[in-house]
Design a protein around this motif. Sequence first.
Motif, PDB file in Angstrom:
ATOM      1  N   UNK A  50       0.792  -1.738   0.055  1.00 26.12           N
ATOM      2  CA  UNK A  50       0.235   0.059   0.006  1.00 26.12           C
ATOM      3  C   UNK A  50       0.509   1.082   0.089  1.00 26.12           C
ATOM      4  N   UNK A  51       2.281   1.013   0.650  1.00 21.06           N
ATOM      5  CA  UNK A  51       3.122   2.510   0.742  1.00 21.06           C
ATOM      6  C   UNK A  51       4.123   2.595  -0.454  1.00 21.06           C
ATOM      7  N   UNK A  52       4.094   1.675  -1.400  1.00 20.91           N
ATOM      8  CA  UNK A  52       5.323   1.916  -2.358  1.00 20.91           C
ATOM      9  C   UNK A  52       5.183   2.185  -3.766  1.00 20.91           C
ATOM     10  N   UNK A  53       5.950   2.830  -3.754  1.00 24.10           N
ATOM     11  CA  UNK A  53       4.862   3.385  -5.652  1.00 24.10           C
ATOM     12  C   UNK A  53       6.905   3.556  -6.251  1.00 24.10           C
ATOM     13  N   UNK A  54       6.948   3.689  -7.381  1.00 23.19           N
ATOM     14  CA  UNK A  54       7.643   3.203  -8.068  1.00 23.19           C
ATOM     15  C   UNK A  54       8.361   4.796  -8.040  1.00 23.19           C
ATOM     16  N   UNK A  55       7.900   5.929  -7.925  1.00 20.05           N
ATOM     17  CA  UNK A  55       8.713   7.011  -7.687  1.00 20.05           C
ATOM     18  C   UNK A  55       9.641   7.443  -6.448  1.00 20.05           C
ATOM     19  N   UNK A  56       9.659   6.856  -5.501  1.00 22.20           N
ATOM     20  CA  UNK A  56      10.084   6.741  -4.170  1.00 22.20           C
ATOM     21  C   UNK A  56      11.693   6.043  -4.318  1.00 22.20           C
ATOM     22  N   UNK A  57      12.510   7.206  -3.320  1.00 22.60           N
ATOM     23  CA  UNK A  57      13.613   6.796  -3.553  1.00 22.60           C
ATOM     24  C   UNK A  57      13.544   5.839  -2.880  1.00 22.60           C
TER      25      UNK A  57
END
Length: 120
Positions: A50-57
């Motif tokens: 629910x909290x991970x997405x491709x735009x995270x560092x």
Amino acid sequence: MLNILAVKFLLLDQSDPEIDYNSDEYSHTSEAFYNEEAIKTLRGIVYLVNNLNEELTENEVQTIVYDAAREYNPADIRGFFRRIYQLLFSTSDGPRMPTFIVIYGINNFIKLLGKRTASF
């Protein structure tokens, strides 16, 4: 992505009265269903999904991964990771989870979790 039955039963602590969880169809899942540590780990996995997405560092991914471990298994953070390694790699240890997620790709990681939890 995650097996809906596992999420419904394990994460929401609900069972469908129309389903016989002791039947042969569900017998392979009984240990996972009733193992408290598995439930904590699955809750942490859902938090990750629910909290991970491709735009995270990588640092943001690291924060989310360790937040999941601290939130869902504060007494045994190492055990939380061991259970995820066991689920993903069939071994009790592996690469640093945040680094693996970033290198493998967040969407690929989520797909892998979906494949591995489908047997629940």
